[in-house]
Scaffold this active site. Structure first.
Site, PDB file in Angstrom:
ATOM      1  N   TYR A  37       0.808  -1.267  -0.061  1.00  0.00           N
ATOM      2  CA  TYR A  37      -0.067   0.139   0.123  1.00  0.00           C
ATOM      3  C   TYR A  37       0.978   1.233  -0.110  1.00  0.00           C
ATOM      4  O   TYR A  37       0.422   2.218  -0.157  1.00  0.00           O
ATOM      5  CB  TYR A  37      -1.051   0.018   1.148  1.00  0.00           C
ATOM      6  CG  TYR A  37      -1.799  -1.127   1.313  1.00  0.00           C
ATOM      7  CD1 TYR A  37      -2.091  -1.960   0.295  1.00  0.00           C
ATOM      8  CD2 TYR A  37      -2.701  -1.349   2.344  1.00  0.00           C
ATOM      9  CE1 TYR A  37      -2.904  -3.121   0.347  1.00  0.00           C
ATOM     10  CE2 TYR A  37      -3.584  -2.279   2.382  1.00  0.00           C
ATOM     11  CZ  TYR A  37      -3.901  -3.322   1.212  1.00  0.00           C
ATOM     12  OH  TYR A  37      -4.712  -4.296   1.524  1.00  0.00           O
ATOM     13  N   LYS A  62       0.863  -6.904   5.776  1.00  0.00           N
ATOM     14  CA  LYS A  62       1.146  -8.007   4.811  1.00  0.00           C
ATOM     15  C   LYS A  62       2.386  -7.977   4.035  1.00  0.00           C
ATOM     16  O   LYS A  62       2.511  -7.044   3.625  1.00  0.00           O
ATOM     17  CB  LYS A  62      -0.324  -7.990   4.122  1.00  0.00           C
ATOM     18  CG  LYS A  62      -1.781  -7.526   4.759  1.00  0.00           C
ATOM     19  CD  LYS A  62      -2.677  -7.804   3.779  1.00  0.00           C
ATOM     20  CE  LYS A  62      -3.841  -6.968   4.321  1.00  0.00           C
ATOM     21  NZ  LYS A  62      -4.101  -5.513   4.252  1.00  0.00           N
ATOM     22  N   HIS A  95       0.350 -11.692   1.934  1.00  0.00           N
ATOM     23  CA  HIS A  95      -0.579 -10.983   1.275  1.00  0.00           C
ATOM     24  C   HIS A  95      -1.400 -11.854   0.220  1.00  0.00           C
ATOM     25  O   HIS A  95      -2.621 -11.697  -0.027  1.00  0.00           O
ATOM     26  CB  HIS A  95      -0.196  -9.724   0.880  1.00  0.00           C
ATOM     27  CG  HIS A  95      -0.919  -8.809   0.356  1.00  0.00           C
ATOM     28  ND1 HIS A  95      -0.687  -7.485   0.262  1.00  0.00           N
ATOM     29  CD2 HIS A  95      -2.244  -8.692   0.115  1.00  0.00           C
ATOM     30  CE1 HIS A  95      -1.710  -6.637   0.286  1.00  0.00           C
ATOM     31  NE2 HIS A  95      -2.787  -7.414  -0.127  1.00  0.00           N
TER      32      HIS A  95
END
Ligand SMILES: NC(=O)c1ccc[n+]([C@@H]2O[C@H](COP(=O)([O-])OP(=O)(O)OC[C@H]3O[C@@H](n4cnc5c(N)ncnc54)[C@H](OP(=O)(O)O)[C@@H]3O)[C@@H](O)[C@H]2O)c1
Length: 262
Positions: A37, A62, A95
């Site tokens: 992210y 993650k 993830h």
């Protein structure tokens, strides 16, 4: 793990710092980020600025597929902790079962992160029932995170989580914006003075062992999503929402999604 967390995918830069700070002020105590992210540093800034004690926050990150080989995984987790400005995360997920993922080697490297104190708990994300079964044989797992909302049933995986004592976390719990427009959810909401989004989130957290991490870049949505603990859906309302399932899987990137998803 608090049943409602703040999702932070596609919330970056100062907007992320502000969103997380605001969420902590509202009362969120579960923050969901990921290496991919590119906002771990901003999440970390918000945590550092907050009056809320570190031990009161359930912080989740993650590990991205390119970091899932045994050499890269520990280094990448160290980098995540540095960016987040913390000594440990409360939950560390794989993830996607993709890229450098290899069941034995990756699970062993993940387990080492727990042994070394960098991750309090371990989890997997985007795993099919078969992969989850295999992963559970190799490490004590705390949670599974997969896409879940009224339009996508996850009956089998939720059942597995219940029978193996795992928590189940819904990602994209608002179907990335499809939930607010649904007429059934709107009608149920009207009876409770709530919106369709609040009804969908309530439906999730009202299920045994299910948590949700809606993303909300707007302050209004963050506040609304937290206001789901002051009403209850009836059995009839819960089953009307289960009936909305139509196999709508929104997140299935070609290079990452398990082949079993088709
Ligand atoms: N493990 C994984 O592979 C994976 C994959 C996807 C997502 N996730 C996690 O799950 C989180 C949530 O999923 P998502 O971001 O895909 O989608 P989502 O939470 O289902 O939907 C987010 C969208 O809904 C809007 N929204 C939020 N609250 C609302 C409300 N009360 N009323 C109306 N609209 C509302 C948001 O608008 P605004 O932003 O404008 O407020 C945004 O457009 C992610 O941020 C991430 O942390 C994990």
């Amino acid at each position: 793990m608090p049943a409602l967390g703040l999702g932070t995918w596609q919330v970056t830069g100062d907007g992320c710092r502000k969103a997380v700070s605001d969420a902590l002020e509202i009362g969120y105590r579960h923050i969901d980020t990921a290496q991919a992210y590119e906002n771990e540093a901003e999440v970390g800034e918000a945590l550092a600025e907050s009056d809320v004690a570190r031990e009161d926050i359930f912080l989740v990150t993650k590990v991205w597929p390119s970091n899932l080989d045994p050499e890269s995984l520990p280094r990448s987790v160290e980098r995540s902790l540095e960016k987040l400005g913390v000594d440990y995360v409360d939950l560390l997920y794989i993830h996607w079962p993709a890229g450098g993922f290899e069941m034995n080697a990756t699970m062993e490297a993940l387990l080492a992160q727990q042994d070394e104190g960098r991750a309090r708990r371990l989890g997997v994300s985007n795993f099919t029932p078969d992969l989850l079964e295999a992963a559970m044989e190799r490490a004590p797992l705390f949670a599974l995170q997969v896409e879940y909302h009224p339009f996508l049933s996850q009956h089998e995986l939720i059942g597995m989580c219940r029978s193996h004592d795992l928590l189940f976390t819904s990602y994209s719990p608002l179907a990335r914006g499809d939930v607010p427009a649904d007429e059934t959810l709107q009608a149920i909401g009207e009876a409770h003075g709530k919106t369709a989004a609040q009804v969908a989130l309530r439906w999730q957290v009202q299920q045994d062992r299910v948590a949700a991490v809606p993303k909300a870049s707007s302050a209004e949505h963050r506040r609304a999503n937290f206001e789901i603990f002051d009403f209850e859906l009836s059995e009839e309302e819960m089953s009307a929402i289960f009936d909305l399932a139509r196999g709508e899987r929104i997140i299935a990137p070609d290079a990452l999604a398990p082949p079993a998803w088709g």
